[in-house]
Design an enzyme around this catalytic site. Structure first.
Site, short mmCIF file in Angstrom:
data_model
loop_
_atom_site.label_atom_id
_atom_site.label_comp_id
_atom_site.label_asym_id
_atom_site.label_seq_id
_atom_site.Cartn_x
_atom_site.Cartn_y
_atom_site.Cartn_z
CB CYS A 18 -0.96 -0.05 1.18
SG CYS A 18 -2.35 1.09 1.07
CG HIS A 19 -0.04 4.91 1.55
ND1 HIS A 19 -1.29 4.34 1.51
CD2 HIS A 19 -0.15 6.12 0.97
CE1 HIS A 19 -2.13 5.19 0.92
NE2 HIS A 19 -1.46 6.27 0.58
#
Length: 171
Positions: free
Chosen positions: A103-104
């Site tokens: 994800c991030h």
């Protein structure tokens, strides 16, 4: 079995930590939570998970670990503001040790300037950042680069992320 450094702070994406950590532990690996100070607890952004920090970053050495795990959420963006975490992540990439970022999570690797020329993915909001950093972004559930870096986009990609991460740990 592998000893996996996990860099994490408040507002991590709950399932992006809990599901891989559980799978790694069930496979016999040790998952060590690292934040600014040992003993404190950090909370997931969904409010479903709390993680007790095992080791403070000042006492963590990349040489003591076999792999690095970076869960997503807002945690990686906070961690990349601290040079100690940036240098910690950079060492794993430079040493070609397995790195798992979902994800991030790649934001920490962006700040460490370690994605240039690498195949990778991440949450769609960091796609342009990854491209500016020289990564070859692929909108796929999981991307494995050079038998070292495993990246995924969202919690929906967790099964593939976990499977590919575990494969690298078996090598």
């Amino acid at each position: 079995m592998a000893k996996i450094a996990t860099v994490i702070t408040n507002l991590f994406e709950d399932s992006e930590y809990t599901e891989p950590a559980k799978a790694f532990q069930e496979a016999g690996h040790e998952v060590v939570a690292i934040e600014k100070e040992a003993g404190k607890e950090v909370k997931g952004k969904q409010g479903e998970s709390t993680v007790k920090i095992d080791v403070g970053i000042d006492d963590a050495s990349p040489e003591d670990f076999d792999a690095l795990f970076i869960p997503g959420g807002f945690s990686p963006d906070q961690l990349r503001a601290d040079d100690r975490f940036v240098q910690f992540a950079k060492k794993f990439m430079d040493d070609k040790k397995p790195v798992f970022a979902i994800c991030h999570g790649p934001q920490l690797l962006l700040t460490a300037k370690t994605l240039e020329g690498r195949d990778a993915t991440g949450y769609k909001s960091i796609k342009v950042d990854m491209e500016y950093a020289g990564a070859k972004y692929a909108d796929k559930e999981v991307v494995v680069c050079q038998n070292q870096l495993v990246t995924s986009r969202t919690p929906d990609d967790l099964p593939a992320f976990i499977e590919e991460s575990k494969k690298l740990l078996e090598k």
